[in-house]
Design a protein around this motif. Structure first.
Motif, short mmCIF file in Angstrom:
data_model
loop_
_atom_site.label_atom_id
_atom_site.label_comp_id
_atom_site.label_asym_id
_atom_site.label_seq_id
_atom_site.Cartn_x
_atom_site.Cartn_y
_atom_site.Cartn_z
N HIS A 211 0.84 -1.19 0.00
CA HIS A 211 0.00 0.00 0.00
C HIS A 211 0.88 1.25 0.00
CE1 HIS A 211 -2.73 -3.09 1.62
NE2 HIS A 211 -3.69 -2.39 1.05
N ILE A 212 0.29 2.35 -0.41
CA ILE A 212 1.00 3.63 -0.45
C ILE A 212 0.33 4.59 0.51
CG2 ILE A 212 -0.40 4.53 -2.38
CD1 ILE A 212 2.11 5.98 -3.37
N GLY A 213 1.14 5.40 1.22
CA GLY A 213 0.60 6.34 2.18
C GLY A 213 1.67 7.30 2.66
N PRO A 214 1.39 8.08 3.71
CA PRO A 214 2.37 9.05 4.21
C PRO A 214 3.71 8.39 4.54
CG PRO A 214 0.23 9.44 5.20
CD PRO A 214 0.11 8.17 4.44
N GLY A 215 4.77 8.85 3.89
CA GLY A 215 6.10 8.28 4.06
C GLY A 215 6.58 7.50 2.86
N SER A 216 5.68 7.12 1.95
CA SER A 216 6.07 6.33 0.79
C SER A 216 6.89 7.15 -0.20
CB SER A 216 4.82 5.79 0.08
OG SER A 216 4.09 4.92 0.92
N LEU A 227 6.02 11.06 -0.12
CA LEU A 227 4.61 11.43 -0.06
C LEU A 227 4.30 11.96 1.33
CD1 LEU A 227 1.64 9.35 -1.46
CD2 LEU A 227 1.52 10.35 0.83
N GLY A 228 3.69 13.15 1.41
CA GLY A 228 3.41 13.76 2.70
C GLY A 228 2.15 13.23 3.36
N ILE A 315 -4.38 2.57 -1.28
CA ILE A 315 -4.03 3.70 -0.42
C ILE A 315 -4.21 3.32 1.04
CG2 ILE A 315 -4.67 6.06 0.24
CD1 ILE A 315 -5.64 6.47 -2.63
N ASP A 316 -3.27 3.73 1.87
CA ASP A 316 -3.37 3.62 3.33
C ASP A 316 -3.14 5.02 3.90
OD1 ASP A 316 -3.29 3.06 6.01
OD2 ASP A 316 -1.82 1.44 5.87
N THR A 317 -4.16 5.61 4.52
CA THR A 317 -4.06 6.98 5.01
C THR A 317 -3.22 7.10 6.28
OG1 THR A 317 -6.11 6.74 6.28
CG2 THR A 317 -6.30 7.61 4.04
N ARG A 318 -2.89 5.96 6.91
CA ARG A 318 -2.09 5.99 8.13
C ARG A 318 -0.63 6.27 7.80
NH1 ARG A 318 -3.67 0.14 10.22
NH2 ARG A 318 -3.21 -0.17 8.00
N MET A 319 0.06 6.92 8.74
CA MET A 319 1.47 7.23 8.57
C MET A 319 2.28 5.95 8.73
SD MET A 319 3.53 10.27 10.51
CE MET A 319 5.11 10.89 9.93
N LYS A 320 3.12 5.67 7.76
CA LYS A 320 3.89 4.43 7.75
C LYS A 320 4.72 4.29 9.02
CE LYS A 320 2.82 3.03 3.51
NZ LYS A 320 2.26 1.72 3.18
N GLY A 395 9.17 16.43 1.41
CA GLY A 395 7.74 16.15 1.38
C GLY A 395 7.26 15.36 2.58
N SER A 396 8.20 14.87 3.42
CA SER A 396 7.81 14.08 4.59
C SER A 396 6.93 14.88 5.53
CB SER A 396 9.05 13.60 5.35
OG SER A 396 9.87 12.80 4.55
N LEU A 397 5.92 14.23 6.08
CA LEU A 397 5.01 14.85 7.03
C LEU A 397 5.68 14.98 8.39
CD1 LEU A 397 1.99 15.80 7.06
CD2 LEU A 397 1.45 13.56 8.02
#
Length: 504
Positions: A211-216, A227-228, A315-320, A395-397
């Motif tokens: 999956h792709i999400g914050p941190g990918s 990805l933020g 998509i995974d909305t959780r932060m990796k 771009g990292s959150l």
């Protein structure tokens, strides 16, 4: 790591909207050091010293073609040079108008006014490289004392300075307002190592996870970054996408670029629809930060909607490596300085994975040689000897723990830092330390007209504004324990609660 990029697709996607946000007056726009500005007649240049910071994106060759986009500025309200001059003239007129009761600065807005009233004084010091809003530090440890922080080329004993080069201990503003002045040395040379961190987490961020999400990792044919956050468009809630840095997803010379995960020509994610590089200070902060009419805030962000062909179930909305996210923090200048400065934060990036740091200063200001003043929201130092970010982490959150068992709250995006260009000498006996620059997330999302997504259902976007509870055993809960809280009054949530009570 250099990877051959993909060729330009024959069918060009829709051009993104790229602009300076706010009224930047007449002329071609600012020449902003290492930033490449899409404005006619403005040469690109590289500055040295404190002004130069890397954009934390890795690079790989074979550029693609595309039209250069030049957009007119968007005029902001009450942002003309005349309005600015009148504002500071009124401040100066009342600064020494008569007896006043002295009051020490407490909030970020207090420090903004004091720094602005003393801008000409500070610019008169030849060793000055930049300023920021923060707390006084002693041997690298932050106190609770609000201060305007100045960065100098070399910090020496006053015994070796002529009187004209000795900085004052305090700065005074209008109506008896005052604050301490703290001096930090910016040292040239190589900082601690920024070697890549290869771990299970970073392997997953670079394509190992399903999956792709914050941190990918995300990439164009020229650069890769991080990805933020997963977001959706406010005006079209069916349009789901993500935010990252503008310099990761859009080259202003070649804006028609596709963004992939993990690298091209693998899975095509989308193309930037809206991006911004700079905003005027009054539009970003809601106040004039200084008398210079050419004052801009670094707002390096872009919104990339997922393509119609992309499978949203990936998509995974959780932060990796962290978990669900809480509500976005919007920095209020009326909050006490210690509600932001000195707080522990962490991020997840494709290069260094999960790292922890401390916000050392806010609204960092530096002047360019052509008379342009630039601000960046956050200055973060990594915890211990480990840097907070490295190339590829753009771009990292940036998130802030919000109490044990509660989900961490997003506050910013990493946009750059230092690599072999010098660092901040905070502690005696320790060499220069790398620092990271961050953008305020709430204001950036407002300009990009998007909301943070907390969950997705099978039919598309759902759950904006509905943060979930975070399990206690996750990293966010553990990180929150490391924050030294001076009661509820020292936490962001405690300050907000007190302010709500006062309003009631």
């Amino acid at each position: 790591m250099r990877i051959r990029g993909s060729k330009q697709p024959s069918k060009r996607p829709k051009r993104p909207m790229l602009a300076f946000i706010g009224d930047r007056g007449s002329g071609p726009g600012p020449d902003l050091g290492s930033e490449e500005v899409a404005s006619e007649g403005v040469p690109r240049s590289k500055k040295s010293g404190f002004k130069l910071s890397h954009q934390s994106a890795g690079s790989h060759p074979e550029p693609i073609g595309g039209a250069m986009i030049i957009c007119p500025p968007i005029a902001g309200k009450d942002g003309s040079a005349k309005d600015r001059a009148s504002f500071f003239a009124a401040l100066s007129a009342g600064e020494w108008s008569g007896p006043v009761t002295e009051r020490e600065a407490e909030t970020l807005s207090d420090l903004v006014l004091i720094r602005a009233c003393n801008s000409k004084l500070l610019q008169g010091y030849s060793s000055l490289l930049g300023t920021a809003l923060g707390l006084r530090s002693i041997q690298g440890a932050l106190t609770r004392q609000p201060a305007v922080v100045v960065y100098v080329t070399r910090k020496v004993s006053s015994a070796w300075l002529v009187k004209e080069e000795q900085l004052p201990d305090r700065l005074r503003g209008p109506d008896g307002l005052w604050c301490d002045l703290d001096v930090i040395e910016f040292a040239d040379g190589v900082c601690q190592s920024r070697a890549d961190t290869y771990s299970g987490l970073t392997d997953g961020l670079r394509g190992g996870d399903p999956h792709i999400g914050p941190g990918s990792q995300v990439a164009t044919s020229e650069v890769y970054g991080t990805l933020g956050a997963i977001v959706r468009c406010k005006k079209d809630v069916s349009k789901v996408g993500f935010i990252t840095n503008r310099h990761v997803s859009v080259d202003l010379d070649r804006p028609l670029q596709r963004v992939y995960h993990p690298l091209p020509p693998m899975t095509y994610l989308g193309t930037a629809e809206r991006a911004v590089s700079y905003a005027t200070d009054h539009l970003w902060y809601g106040i004039f930060c200084g008398p210079n009419p050419d004052s801009y805030v670094r707002a390096d962000g872009a919104f990339i909607p997922f393509s119609k062909e992309f499978d949203l179930s990936l998509i995974d909305t959780r932060m990796k490596g962290v978990g669900p996210l809480g509500p976005v923090i919007e920095v209020d200048l009326e909050l006490p300085v210690a509600s932001i400065v000195g707080k522990t934060v962490f991020k997840v990036g494709r290069t260094t994975g999960l790292t922890t740091g401390v916000i050392m200063a806010y609204a960092v200001e530096y002047d360019e040689s052509k008379g342009v003043t630039v601000y960046t929201d956050f200055l973060v130092l990594g915890e211990g000897s480990r840097p907070f970010d490295a190339q590829g982490d753009s771009g990292s959150l940036i998130v802030m723990p919000d109490g044990e068992g509660m989900p961490p709250r997003p506050i910013g995006l990493v946009w750059g830092g230092t690599v072999n260009h010098g660092g901040l000498r905070m502690r005696n006996g320790i060499g220069p330390e790398n620092w990271t620059s961050g953008i305020g997330l709430a204001r950036l999302m407002h300009l990009l007209d998007v909301d943070l997504l907390y969950s997705l259902d099978a039919d598309g976007a759902d759950g904006a504004g509905v943060p979930q509870q975070l399990p206690k055993e996750t990293m966010a809960a553990r990180a929150s324990k490391a924050i030294a809280m001076d009661g509820d009054g020292g936490s962001h949530a405690g300050v907000e609660a007190k302010r709500r009570k006062l309003r009631e």
